[in-house]
Design a protein around this motif. Structure first.
Motif, PDB file in Angstrom:
ATOM      1  N   ILE A  19       0.753  -1.209  -0.095  1.00 43.47           N
ATOM      2  CA  ILE A  19      -0.039  -0.153  -0.168  1.00 43.47           C
ATOM      3  C   ILE A  19       0.831   1.154  -0.105  1.00 43.47           C
ATOM      4  CG2 ILE A  19      -1.738   1.090   1.042  1.00 43.47           C
ATOM      5  CD1 ILE A  19      -2.486  -1.880   0.674  1.00 43.47           C
ATOM      6  N   THR A  20       0.632   2.166  -0.844  1.00 43.01           N
ATOM      7  CA  THR A  20       1.494   3.452  -1.013  1.00 43.01           C
ATOM      8  C   THR A  20       0.494   4.722  -1.085  1.00 43.01           C
ATOM      9  OG1 THR A  20       3.129   2.110  -2.177  1.00 43.01           O
ATOM     10  CG2 THR A  20       3.213   4.557  -2.415  1.00 43.01           C
ATOM     11  N   LEU A  21       1.015   5.690  -0.279  1.00 45.28           N
ATOM     12  CA  LEU A  21       0.394   6.901  -0.270  1.00 45.28           C
ATOM     13  C   LEU A  21       1.001   7.884  -1.033  1.00 45.28           C
ATOM     14  CD1 LEU A  21      -2.090   8.369   1.068  1.00 45.28           C
ATOM     15  CD2 LEU A  21      -0.522   9.172   2.956  1.00 45.28           C
ATOM     16  N   TYR A  22       0.660   8.315  -2.212  1.00 42.60           N
ATOM     17  CA  TYR A  22       1.136   9.557  -2.871  1.00 42.60           C
ATOM     18  C   TYR A  22       0.472  10.716  -2.997  1.00 42.60           C
ATOM     19  CZ  TYR A  22       3.033   5.808  -5.728  1.00 42.60           C
ATOM     20  OH  TYR A  22       3.754   4.215  -6.102  1.00 42.60           O
ATOM     21  N   ASP A  23       1.348  11.623  -2.794  1.00 47.18           N
ATOM     22  CA  ASP A  23       1.021  13.096  -2.528  1.00 47.18           C
ATOM     23  C   ASP A  23       0.874  13.368  -4.138  1.00 47.18           C
ATOM     24  OD1 ASP A  23       0.332  14.266  -0.463  1.00 47.18           O
ATOM     25  OD2 ASP A  23       2.678  14.376   0.037  1.00 47.18           O
ATOM     26  N   ALA A  24      -0.095  14.370  -4.648  1.00 45.59           N
ATOM     27  CA  ALA A  24      -0.326  14.850  -5.866  1.00 45.59           C
ATOM     28  C   ALA A  24       1.014  15.112  -6.506  1.00 45.59           C
ATOM     29  CB  ALA A  24      -1.315  16.269  -5.809  1.00 45.59           C
ATOM     30  N   GLY A  25       1.302  14.700  -7.782  1.00 46.90           N
ATOM     31  CA  GLY A  25       2.434  14.997  -8.273  1.00 46.90           C
ATOM     32  C   GLY A  25       3.758  13.792  -8.164  1.00 46.90           C
ATOM     33  N   GLU A  26       3.267  12.874  -7.194  1.00 44.68           N
ATOM     34  CA  GLU A  26       4.320  11.846  -6.906  1.00 44.68           C
ATOM     35  C   GLU A  26       3.997  10.711  -7.854  1.00 44.68           C
ATOM     36  OE1 GLU A  26       5.923  12.690  -2.486  1.00 44.68           O
ATOM     37  OE2 GLU A  26       4.334  11.021  -2.830  1.00 44.68           O
ATOM     38  N   GLY A  27       4.835   9.689  -7.742  1.00 40.30           N
ATOM     39  CA  GLY A  27       4.625   8.517  -8.630  1.00 40.30           C
ATOM     40  C   GLY A  27       4.338   8.507 -10.032  1.00 40.30           C
ATOM     41  N   GLU A  28       3.763   7.589 -10.666  1.00 38.31           N
ATOM     42  CA  GLU A  28       3.659   7.660 -12.154  1.00 38.31           C
ATOM     43  C   GLU A  28       2.046   7.081 -12.614  1.00 38.31           C
ATOM     44  OE1 GLU A  28       6.423   4.533 -13.222  1.00 38.31           O
ATOM     45  OE2 GLU A  28       7.834   5.748 -13.087  1.00 38.31           O
ATOM     46  N   GLY A  29       1.916   7.236 -13.996  1.00 35.15           N
ATOM     47  CA  GLY A  29       0.639   6.749 -14.318  1.00 35.15           C
ATOM     48  C   GLY A  29      -0.455   7.907 -14.461  1.00 35.15           C
ATOM     49  N   MET A  30      -1.530   7.353 -14.797  1.00 34.51           N
ATOM     50  CA  MET A  30      -2.527   8.683 -15.253  1.00 34.51           C
ATOM     51  C   MET A  30      -3.260   9.275 -14.027  1.00 34.51           C
ATOM     52  SD  MET A  30      -5.541   6.037 -16.757  1.00 34.51           S
ATOM     53  CE  MET A  30      -6.736   7.368 -17.136  1.00 34.51           C
ATOM     54  N   TRP A  31      -2.961   8.725 -12.974  1.00 32.31           N
ATOM     55  CA  TRP A  31      -3.544   9.488 -11.852  1.00 32.31           C
ATOM     56  C   TRP A  31      -2.267  10.222 -11.195  1.00 32.31           C
ATOM     57  CZ3 TRP A  31      -8.266   9.445 -12.889  1.00 32.31           C
ATOM     58  CH2 TRP A  31      -8.970   8.188 -13.587  1.00 32.31           C
ATOM     59  N   GLN A  32      -1.317  10.607 -11.590  1.00 36.32           N
ATOM     60  CA  GLN A  32      -0.214  11.177 -11.142  1.00 36.32           C
ATOM     61  C   GLN A  32      -0.544  12.473 -10.271  1.00 36.32           C
ATOM     62  OE1 GLN A  32       2.554  13.480 -12.679  1.00 36.32           O
ATOM     63  NE2 GLN A  32       4.055  13.027 -11.575  1.00 36.32           N
ATOM     64  N   LYS A  33      -1.506  13.338 -10.984  1.00 36.26           N
ATOM     65  CA  LYS A  33      -1.725  14.619 -10.459  1.00 36.26           C
ATOM     66  C   LYS A  33      -2.607  14.357  -9.159  1.00 36.26           C
ATOM     67  CE  LYS A  33      -1.663  17.430 -14.565  1.00 36.26           C
ATOM     68  NZ  LYS A  33      -1.510  16.658 -15.507  1.00 36.26           N
ATOM     69  N   GLU A  34      -3.175  13.291  -8.788  1.00 40.03           N
ATOM     70  CA  GLU A  34      -4.129  13.164  -7.614  1.00 40.03           C
ATOM     71  C   GLU A  34      -3.237  12.864  -6.565  1.00 40.03           C
ATOM     72  OE1 GLU A  34      -7.414  14.069  -7.992  1.00 40.03           O
ATOM     73  OE2 GLU A  34      -7.337  14.115 -10.330  1.00 40.03           O
ATOM     74  N   LYS A  35      -3.677  13.233  -5.196  1.00 42.98           N
ATOM     75  CA  LYS A  35      -3.445  12.478  -3.982  1.00 42.98           C
ATOM     76  C   LYS A  35      -4.001  11.236  -3.924  1.00 42.98           C
ATOM     77  CE  LYS A  35      -2.706  13.195   0.957  1.00 42.98           C
ATOM     78  NZ  LYS A  35      -1.632  13.673   1.235  1.00 42.98           N
TER      79      LYS A  35
END
Ligand code: ZN
Ligand code: ZN
Length: 123
Positions: A19-35
């Motif tokens: 399980i990974t919590l991403y802040d907006a702008g982190e990580g990759e993929g089409m949902w990259q802009k969302e927290k």
């Protein structure tokens, strides 16, 4: 602060999910802009958006190993958790049934835990 947690099966110690919590702008993929909170593993991946406070408290519950709290917030996200056993199991330990359809549309999937408790494991 760690932003990801690996969960292991209470029965066989295999990996259940990461399980990974991403802040907006982190990580990759089409949902990259969302927290968002991403679950990789178990029966398919899940990405959870929505209310930021709820997403964070779900993640913090999982970090603490508090599945009761996590199950209350989002039972589908923790479909690997058996509330009768109060344990988590990997997809090999769950006896996962075939997908159920309702008028041609995917409805949910039932599973049976190693102790014989049946519940919805994916919704
Ligand atoms: Zn297992
Ligand atoms: Zn059980």
């Amino acid at each position: 602060m760690s932003n990801s947690v690996d969960l292991y099966c209470d029965r066989c110690r295999a990996s259940v999910a990461r399980i990974t919590l991403y802040d907006a702008g982190e990580g990759e993929g089409m949902w990259q802009k969302e927290k968002r909170l991403e679950r990789a593993g178990f029966i398919g991946d899940i990405i959870k958006f929505g209310h930021a406070a709820e997403t964070v408290s779900l993640f913090e519950s999982l970090l603490r190993g508090d599945y009761v709290a996590a199950d209350r917030i989002d039972p589908d996200f923790v479909g690997f958790y058996c509330d009768d056993c109060n344990k988590i199991y990997c997809k090999n330990c769950w006896d996962v049934g075939p997908p159920e359809f309702d008028e041609g549309f995917y409805d949910c999937t039932y599973g049976t835990c190693p102790e014989g408790h049946e519940q919805t494991v994916d919704d």
